[in-house]
Scaffold this active site. Structure first.
Site, PDB file in Angstrom:
ATOM      1  N   GLU A 261       0.865  -1.185   0.000  1.00 38.03           N
ATOM      2  CA  GLU A 261       0.000   0.000   0.000  1.00 38.03           C
ATOM      3  C   GLU A 261       0.897   1.229   0.000  1.00 38.03           C
ATOM      4  O   GLU A 261       1.714   1.407   0.897  1.00 38.03           O
ATOM      5  CB  GLU A 261      -0.935  -0.039   1.207  1.00 38.03           C
ATOM      6  CG  GLU A 261      -1.876  -1.236   1.179  1.00 38.03           C
ATOM      7  CD  GLU A 261      -2.514  -1.462  -0.187  1.00 38.03           C
ATOM      8  OE1 GLU A 261      -3.098  -0.508  -0.734  1.00 38.03           O
ATOM      9  OE2 GLU A 261      -2.426  -2.580  -0.732  1.00 38.03           O
TER      10      GLU A 261
ATOM     11  N   CYS B 121      -1.833   9.391   3.932  1.00 33.41           N
ATOM     12  CA  CYS B 121      -1.809   8.985   2.527  1.00 33.41           C
ATOM     13  C   CYS B 121      -3.059   9.482   1.824  1.00 33.41           C
ATOM     14  O   CYS B 121      -3.074   9.680   0.624  1.00 33.41           O
ATOM     15  CB  CYS B 121      -1.679   7.473   2.421  1.00 33.41           C
ATOM     16  SG  CYS B 121      -2.894   6.639   3.428  1.00 33.41           S
TER      17      CYS B 121
HETATM   18  P1  NAP Z   1       8.746   4.596   3.709  1.00 34.54           P
HETATM   19  O1  NAP Z   1       9.861   5.511   3.831  1.00 34.54           O
HETATM   20  O2  NAP Z   1       8.525   3.872   2.427  1.00 34.54           O
HETATM   21  O3  NAP Z   1       8.876   3.546   4.906  1.00 34.54           O
HETATM   22  C1  NAP Z   1       7.904   2.566   5.142  1.00 34.54           C
HETATM   23  C2  NAP Z   1       8.533   1.410   5.848  1.00 34.54           C
HETATM   24  O4  NAP Z   1       9.455   0.778   4.965  1.00 34.54           O
HETATM   25  C3  NAP Z   1       9.327   1.793   7.088  1.00 34.54           C
HETATM   26  O5  NAP Z   1       9.113   0.835   8.083  1.00 34.54           O
HETATM   27  C4  NAP Z   1      10.751   1.750   6.577  1.00 34.54           C
HETATM   28  O6  NAP Z   1      11.713   1.516   7.583  1.00 34.54           O
HETATM   29  C5  NAP Z   1      10.682   0.571   5.648  1.00 34.54           C
HETATM   30  N1  NAP Z   1      11.794   0.471   4.701  1.00 34.54           N
HETATM   31  C6  NAP Z   1      12.668   1.427   4.305  1.00 34.54           C
HETATM   32  N2  NAP Z   1      13.538   0.924   3.415  1.00 34.54           N
HETATM   33  C7  NAP Z   1      13.227  -0.374   3.240  1.00 34.54           C
HETATM   34  C8  NAP Z   1      13.756  -1.421   2.444  1.00 34.54           C
HETATM   35  N3  NAP Z   1      14.784  -1.240   1.617  1.00 34.54           N
HETATM   36  N4  NAP Z   1      13.183  -2.628   2.522  1.00 34.54           N
HETATM   37  C9  NAP Z   1      12.126  -2.849   3.335  1.00 34.54           C
HETATM   38  N5  NAP Z   1      11.580  -1.888   4.115  1.00 34.54           N
HETATM   39  C10 NAP Z   1      12.118  -0.665   4.062  1.00 34.54           C
HETATM   40  O7  NAP Z   1       7.345   5.335   4.007  1.00 34.54           O
HETATM   41  P2  NAP Z   1       6.979   6.236   5.254  1.00 34.54           P
HETATM   42  O8  NAP Z   1       7.661   7.544   5.119  1.00 34.54           O
HETATM   43  O9  NAP Z   1       7.131   5.474   6.522  1.00 34.54           O
HETATM   44  O10 NAP Z   1       5.418   6.429   5.065  1.00 34.54           O
HETATM   45  C11 NAP Z   1       4.862   7.403   4.251  1.00 34.54           C
HETATM   46  C12 NAP Z   1       4.364   6.799   2.960  1.00 34.54           C
HETATM   47  O11 NAP Z   1       3.401   5.792   3.246  1.00 34.54           O
HETATM   48  C13 NAP Z   1       3.651   7.803   2.079  1.00 34.54           C
HETATM   49  O12 NAP Z   1       4.030   7.601   0.744  1.00 34.54           O
HETATM   50  C14 NAP Z   1       2.183   7.449   2.279  1.00 34.54           C
HETATM   51  O13 NAP Z   1       1.343   7.830   1.212  1.00 34.54           O
HETATM   52  C15 NAP Z   1       2.263   5.972   2.410  1.00 34.54           C
HETATM   53  N6  NAP Z   1       1.084   5.423   3.067  1.00 34.54           N
HETATM   54  C16 NAP Z   1       0.195   4.717   2.308  1.00 34.54           C
HETATM   55  C17 NAP Z   1      -0.952   4.205   2.879  1.00 34.54           C
HETATM   56  C18 NAP Z   1      -1.927   3.414   2.062  1.00 34.54           C
HETATM   57  O14 NAP Z   1      -2.805   2.786   2.651  1.00 34.54           O
HETATM   58  N7  NAP Z   1      -1.817   3.400   0.753  1.00 34.54           N
HETATM   59  C19 NAP Z   1      -1.203   4.427   4.226  1.00 34.54           C
HETATM   60  C20 NAP Z   1      -0.268   5.148   4.987  1.00 34.54           C
HETATM   61  C21 NAP Z   1       0.870   5.641   4.389  1.00 34.54           C
HETATM   62  P3  NAP Z   1      12.576   2.727   8.190  1.00 34.54           P
HETATM   63  O15 NAP Z   1      11.594   3.581   8.885  1.00 34.54           O
HETATM   64  O16 NAP Z   1      13.523   2.030   9.077  1.00 34.54           O
HETATM   65  O17 NAP Z   1      13.229   3.415   7.026  1.00 34.54           O
END
Ligand code: NAP
Length: 519
Positions: A287, A321
């Protein structure tokens, strides 16, 4: 008998008793700040030499919690331990697994304000935003438990003479759960509890900006509910360093991820690569981001539309999001709506959210803060700055505060109209007509949420067909989906089309097995 599912009521913060209760929870949580927490593999708590800090974004000098820092070796071990535990856990009756979730919902309900207060400190949620996140967390537990009771037994198939056939949904195996920080309670809990109740074991890798709330919930499962060792493994640490190990492991069966498009695509690609010894195709639930819009036509209730735009664009600092980052306004009413939006947003108070008089808090961390100013700079090149765009005058704690910022006259193809900013920056875009507005609405690579304000039934019907988003709202804001009522998830680059909080969500965590006996 089990009562029908009902959404957890939100706290009434106009009630002095509730205000006192929330203040007391903030005081309790404050007394816990700065403690060190372990990672957990197979029930063993492991404290590592290297740690990392979860900081208060309203005052980054304040460590809210310190965490063990997992390595790729820990990641490998956690997946292997979860794989061993799967053999027992998958045989635990589904009613028993559901009971864990009902009990968890009950525990969170009892400690509701503490759960919320942690999110106030850890990610800067305002009281009502944290309270809504907690209510959604409870809802996911209660909802998925009920769904499991529905799906757990033999499912009906057509009768046929001489055969006794049935279909059962069985679990998949080890799930890697990777949540974001922006709904650090609800999304983390939703993906975790869905995995477990369906009979999978899991490795939970919390977001590095919000590990504390994930620990708080995991600890309830470990300590209060005595979840068997290895069923849930807790692995705080940098996703960039050990995420690949979790995703790549040949014993990983599925990955439940919510986060950015960039990381989602990375997981999608890596999960598709067959590793030596791997016996299945990994399933991915991804997501991702959004570039959500509210479209307002000339017949709409303009006050209601402006109110919805402001609430959707700036609630939790625009870090949802589902946040409205594009206000698409038909030219006949463009000036009037923009004016109403600006006048309303001007009233927003910004500051540390431990103080409930602040409607908006900080953005989540230094990286997000720097990114906001970059986009504000881009916005000043691409459009007209109408509100905000300047650092707070009074910021004694050096918190990551960005005021509500509004740009007018943004072109539909500008970066501000296309890229996910994920903060309190709103682009106002002029459309020639309702039909033109519909083109703008669908003119990005995302398709998560959207709303339309109009009094014309025919236009609502057009939007029903053509506004291509997973969650479409009529004459209401584009945030705030309710579990069970408005199952949530988007199209296109917003994800793999799942619907969290929907009746078919748990199926994504299972596979169907058919057993047929000759009579
Ligand atoms: P993110 O930077 O993509 O991080 C999400 C998760 O992925 C974190 O736990 C992060 O860990 C982990 N991660 C980072 N690098 C990784 C890798 N190489 N392999 C596996 N996991 C890895 O996103 P965010 O800043 O936390 O969240 C914001 C985003 O989420 C926005 O784009 C928002 O739109 C989206 N979102 C979507 C929904 C939906 O339902 N569609 C809902 C909520 C949020 P670390 O924190 O340790 O880097």
């Amino acid at each position: 008998m089990l009562a029908p599912f009902r959404n957890e009521p939100l706290t009434d913060f106009s009630n002095p008793t509730q205000i006192k209760a929330f203040e007391a929870a903030l005081t309790t949580v404050q007394s816990w700040l700065g403690r060190t927490y372990p990672l957990v593999i197979g029930g063993e708590k492991i404290y590592t030499d290297e740690t990392f800090d979860s900081l208060n974004p309203a005052d980054p000098s304040q460590v809210v919690a310190r965490f063990a820092r997992a390595t790729p070796e820990h990641a490998n071990r956690a997946v292997e331990v979860a794989h061993d535990a799967f053999n027992e856990w998958r045989k635990v009756p589904y009613e028993t697994r559901a009971r864990y979730l009902f009990k968890l919902a009950e525990l969170i309900r009892k400690r509701k304000h503490e759960f919320s207060a942690i999110m106030v400190y850890e990610v800067g949620k305002s009281w009502p935003e944290a309270d809504a996140d907690t209510a959604e967390t409870i809802d996911f537990c209660d909802f998925y438990a009920r769904q499991m009771l529905r799906l757990g037994g033999a499912q009906p198939v057509e009768p046929f003479a001489g055969r006794d056939a049935e279909l059962r949904y069985i679990p998949l195996g080890v799930g890697v759960v990777i949540p974001p920080w922006n709904f650090p309670g609800a999304i983390m809990a939703g993906m975790t509890t869905a995995s477990l109740v369906a009979g999978n074991t899991a490795v939970l890798k919390p977001a590095s900006t919000s590990p504390w709330i994930a620990w708080f919930l995991s600890e309830m499962l470990y300590e209060d509910l005595r979840l068997p060792p290895g069923v849930l493994n807790f692995l705080p640490g940098p996703g960039g360093k050990m995420g690949d190990a979790l995703v790549d492991h040949p014993l990983t069966r599925f990955i439940a991820f919510t986060g950015s498009k960039e990381i989602g695509l990375r997981i999608f690609q890596r999960a598709a690569v067959l590793q030596p010894g791997q016996k299945w195709l990994k399933r991915t639930l991804l997501e991702m981001g959004g570039k959500d819009a509210i479209l307002v036509d000339e017949t709409a209730d303009l006050d209601a539309a402006a109110q919805a735009i402001v609430a959707s664009a700036f609630g939790f600092q625009g870090q949802k999001c589902s946040a409205c980052s594009r206000a698409i306004l038909v030219e006949e009413v463009y000036d009037e709506v923009v004016d109403k939006v600006v006048r309303q947003a001007e009233k927003i108070t910004v500051g540390p959210t431990v103080d409930p008089s602040h409607w908006m808090g900080p953005v989540v961390d230094a990286k997000a803060y720097a990114k906001m100013w970059e986009y504000i700079e881009i916005g000043t090149q691409e459009g007209r700055l109408l509100l905000g765009g300047q650092p707070l005058k009074h910021n004694p704690t050096n918190g990551y505060f960005v005021p509500p910022t509004i740009f007018g006259d943004i072109d539909r193809n500008a970066r501000l109209a296309q890229e996910e900013i994920f903060g309190p920056v709103l682009a106002c875009i002029k459309a020639k007509s309702f039909e033109d507005g519909m083109d703008v609405v669908n003119g990005t690579e995302y398709g998560l949420t959207g709303a339309i304000f109009t009094r014309r039934r025919d236009r609502l019907e057009t939007a029903r067909e053509d506004f291509h988003v997973g969650n479409l709202y009529f004459n209401r804001k584009c945030t705030g989906a309710l579990v069970g009522v408005e199952p949530f998830g988007g199209f296109n680059m917003s994800g793999t089309d799942s619907k969290a909080g929907g009746a078919d969500y748990l199926l994504l965590f299972t596979q169907a097995k058919v057993i047929s006996e000759a009579l």
